[in-house]
Design an enzyme around this catalytic site. Structure first.
Site, PDB file in Angstrom:
ATOM      1  N   GLN A 147      26.934  12.319 128.038  1.00 28.42           N
ATOM      2  CA  GLN A 147      27.272  13.203 126.932  1.00 28.42           C
ATOM      3  C   GLN A 147      26.405  14.457 126.978  1.00 28.42           C
ATOM      4  OE1 GLN A 147      27.657  11.289 123.148  1.00 28.42           O
ATOM      5  NE2 GLN A 147      28.064  13.205 122.109  1.00 28.42           N
ATOM      6  N   PHE A 148      26.904  15.469 127.679  1.00 29.86           N
ATOM      7  CA  PHE A 148      26.155  16.710 127.823  1.00 29.86           C
ATOM      8  C   PHE A 148      25.970  17.436 126.493  1.00 29.86           C
ATOM      9  CE2 PHE A 148      30.411  18.388 127.948  1.00 29.86           C
ATOM     10  CZ  PHE A 148      30.309  19.676 127.429  1.00 29.86           C
ATOM     11  N   THR A 149      26.817  17.146 125.506  1.00 29.44           N
ATOM     12  CA  THR A 149      26.715  17.849 124.221  1.00 29.44           C
ATOM     13  C   THR A 149      25.416  17.534 123.486  1.00 29.44           C
ATOM     14  OG1 THR A 149      27.962  16.140 123.056  1.00 29.44           O
ATOM     15  CG2 THR A 149      29.216  18.009 123.945  1.00 29.44           C
TER      16      THR A 149
END
Length: 150
Positions: free
Chosen positions: A78-80
């Site tokens: 989850q790069f967010t």
């Protein structure tokens, strides 16, 4: 690296209506890699996640680790988590590692947990995923390797 870990009774992740991974009792781990992260951060975080005492003993105290209870881990990239929301209305992702750097770190993290004896399932890196979970507690922690000295 940054991880949001949630103690769960069960969790699963699907990609395009296909079950990519599922666990029973254990941890759902939402994992993001930052620019400049490497093996040191991945190994440190593996050890911390596997051994953090956040599962209850017979007295209801958080005295047991994921390894102690024989729990599983579901790892979802989850790069967010690295989104910078401080300016404007749209988060920027300059702090997130590019996919060519992040994917090997995710794989290293997963293999590191397995090396520590944890059963691991995962989502699909870079895919649009649907995550389902039943929180246990809820018990949720944010672990960030920024500034680690170990």
């Amino acid at each position: 690296m940054i991880a949001v870990i949630q103690r769960v009774n069960r969790a699963s992740v699907t990609v395009e209506d296909h079950l990519a991974g599922a666990i029973g009792h254990g941890l759902l781990i939402l994992l993001g890699a930052a620019r400049g992260d490497g093996e040191r951060e991945a190994r440190y975080l593996c050890d911390k996640v596997a051994n953090l005492r956040i599962f209850s003993d017979s007295d209801g105290k958080m005295n047991h680790s994921l390894k102690d209870v024989g729990g599983s881990a579901l790892v979802v990239s989850q790069f967010t988590l690295l989104g910078d929301w401080r300016n404007g209305r749209r988060p920027g992702y300059e702090m997130a590692a590019p996919p060519a750097e992040a994917k090997p770190l995710m794989e290293m993290f997963i293999e590191g947990l397995r090396d520590l004896g944890v059963k691991v399932d995962s989502g699909v890196f870079g895919a649009h995923m649907k995550v389902n979970l039943e929180n246990d507690g809820p018990v949720t922690f944010v672990l960030d390797t920024a500034g680690i000295t170990a």
